[in-house]
Write an enzyme that holds these catalytic residues in place. Structure first.
Site, PDB file in Angstrom:
ATOM      1  N   CYS A 113       0.995  -1.282   0.013  1.00  0.00           N
ATOM      2  CA  CYS A 113       0.185  -0.028   0.083  1.00  0.00           C
ATOM      3  C   CYS A 113       0.794   1.166  -0.100  1.00  0.00           C
ATOM      4  O   CYS A 113       0.549   2.185  -0.433  1.00  0.00           O
ATOM      5  CB  CYS A 113      -0.986   0.143   1.399  1.00  0.00           C
ATOM      6  SG  CYS A 113      -2.006  -1.394   1.292  1.00  0.00           S
ATOM      7  N   HIS A 247      -3.544   7.305   2.244  1.00  0.00           N
ATOM      8  CA  HIS A 247      -3.672   5.929   1.750  1.00  0.00           C
ATOM      9  C   HIS A 247      -5.250   5.548   2.113  1.00  0.00           C
ATOM     10  O   HIS A 247      -5.582   5.863   3.268  1.00  0.00           O
ATOM     11  CB  HIS A 247      -2.737   4.998   2.265  1.00  0.00           C
ATOM     12  CG  HIS A 247      -3.240   3.521   1.968  1.00  0.00           C
ATOM     13  ND1 HIS A 247      -3.750   3.126   0.639  1.00  0.00           N
ATOM     14  CD2 HIS A 247      -3.552   2.550   2.757  1.00  0.00           C
ATOM     15  CE1 HIS A 247      -4.051   1.865   0.716  1.00  0.00           C
ATOM     16  NE2 HIS A 247      -3.900   1.470   1.987  1.00  0.00           N
ATOM     17  N   ASN A 277     -10.215   0.104  -0.489  1.00  0.00           N
ATOM     18  CA  ASN A 277      -8.746  -0.055  -0.264  1.00  0.00           C
ATOM     19  C   ASN A 277      -7.872  -0.454  -1.717  1.00  0.00           C
ATOM     20  O   ASN A 277      -8.134  -1.621  -1.992  1.00  0.00           O
ATOM     21  CB  ASN A 277      -8.068  -0.717   0.658  1.00  0.00           C
ATOM     22  CG  ASN A 277      -6.523  -0.914   0.912  1.00  0.00           C
ATOM     23  OD1 ASN A 277      -6.002  -0.394   0.086  1.00  0.00           O
ATOM     24  ND2 ASN A 277      -6.301  -1.125   2.119  1.00  0.00           N
TER      25      ASN A 277
END
Length: 320
Positions: A113, A247, A277
């Site tokens: 990520c 994020h 996500n």
């Protein structure tokens, strides 16, 4: 000092939109449960046969079009992903070919990520040192290919997509625009709280596994600390920040970061509700949306941060 400036940004989302309600038929979950714990309402899944490089190509084309720039003027492509099409060659070289780019170089970066920040830092260093003048930095993921569809704690969280940022050496040395500071960290002690239980050596793709509470505990603290470190390195304070673009993992993580930095939520860009996500793609996707709807404007101070498996995390400060 030679500085890297953001010229443009673009994104791509697959056509298939998956609402929370779709999971109700196969899992012990519902829309209200998912929304209350994550803030996610829907996400996009890649079509059958649609790959990470396919999406990266489309995002890159969007960024080039927004900059009115030809691929002939691009020196390199750095693509952040954990879901490359193949073990090798890199997805970045596939994007390079898809753009009709036969010069320069291309390679992948894998920091899950946090991958886009690691790729951006690498590109910034190359431009600052004179190794390149213009670089496409891409985050692209097909995390839907890694899900265990029986695990309600993970499979409802992730989506697919791609974002691309075009950065270039500043033309006006009197300008204060550009990437002002970055901070990167990793700590392999925390591997077991977020990982995929497969790989080449194991002869299986595997599925994503996560200890959600542990990841949340580390995320808020580490994101906030590296963001403050980068802000200080840029010679700024949190009060100077126009936008935080974190994020997009979980609404509560975004709220925690907002509280610790003392930056109100109305200055935090949130797209997790619509994208889920998307791992390394989430930051450029969120930035692209905020530029498109004219929230982020030239001259704004933008702080971004991400944390992913490894653990790996980091932050960057950009004057847009």
């Amino acid at each position: 000092m030679r500085r890297a400036v953001v010229e443009s940004i673009g994104h791509y989302l697959p056509k298939r939109v998956v609402e929370n309600s779709e999971f109700e038929a196969t899992l012990d979950t519902n829309d209200a449960w998912i929304r209350s714990r994550t803030g996610i309402e829907r996400r996009h899944f890649a079509a059958e046969g649609e790959t990470t490089s396919d999406m990266g190509i489309k995002a890159a084309k969007a960024a080039l079009a927004n900059a009115e720039c030809s691929v002939e003027d691009v020196d390199a492509i750095i693509l952040a992903t954990s879901t490359a099409d193949m073990t090798f060659p890199s997805a970045a070289t596939m994007v390079q070919h898809g753009l009709g780019m036969n010069h320069g170089f291309a390679f992948d970066v894998q920091a899950v990520c946090a991958g886009f920040l690691f790729a951006l830092n690498t590109a910034n260093s190359m431009i600052s040192s004179g190794q390149a003048n213009r670089i496409l930095v891409i985050g692209a993921e097909t995390f839907s290919k890694l899900m265990d569809w029986t695990d309600r704690g993970t499979c409802v969280l992730f989506g697919d997509g791609a974002g691309a940022m075009l950065i270039a050496a500043q033309k006006d040395e009197t300008s204060d625009r550009g990437i002002l500071a970055t901070a990167l960290r990793s700590d392999g002690r925390y591997k077991d709280i977020l990982y995929v239980d497969g790989g080449v050596s194991m002869q299986t793709t595997g599925h994503l596994r996560m200890q959600g509470k542990e990841v949340f505990r580390h995320a808020v603290e580490k994101l906030s600390n590296t963001a403050l470190e980068a802000i200080e390195a840029a010679g700024l304070t949190a009060s100077d920040v126009d936008w935080i673009v974190p994020h997009q993992a979980n609404k509560r993580i975004l709220e925690g970061m907002s509280k610790r930095l003392k930056v109100p939520m109305d200055r935090v860009v949130m797209t997790v509700n619509n994208h889920g996500n998307t791992s390394a793609a989430s930051i450029p996707l969120a930035m692209a949306v905020a530029v498109q709807d004219k929230r982020i404007k030239q001259g704004d101070i933008v702080v971004t941060g991400a944390i992913g498996g490894g653990l790996a995390w980091g932050a960057a400060v950009i004057r847009w």
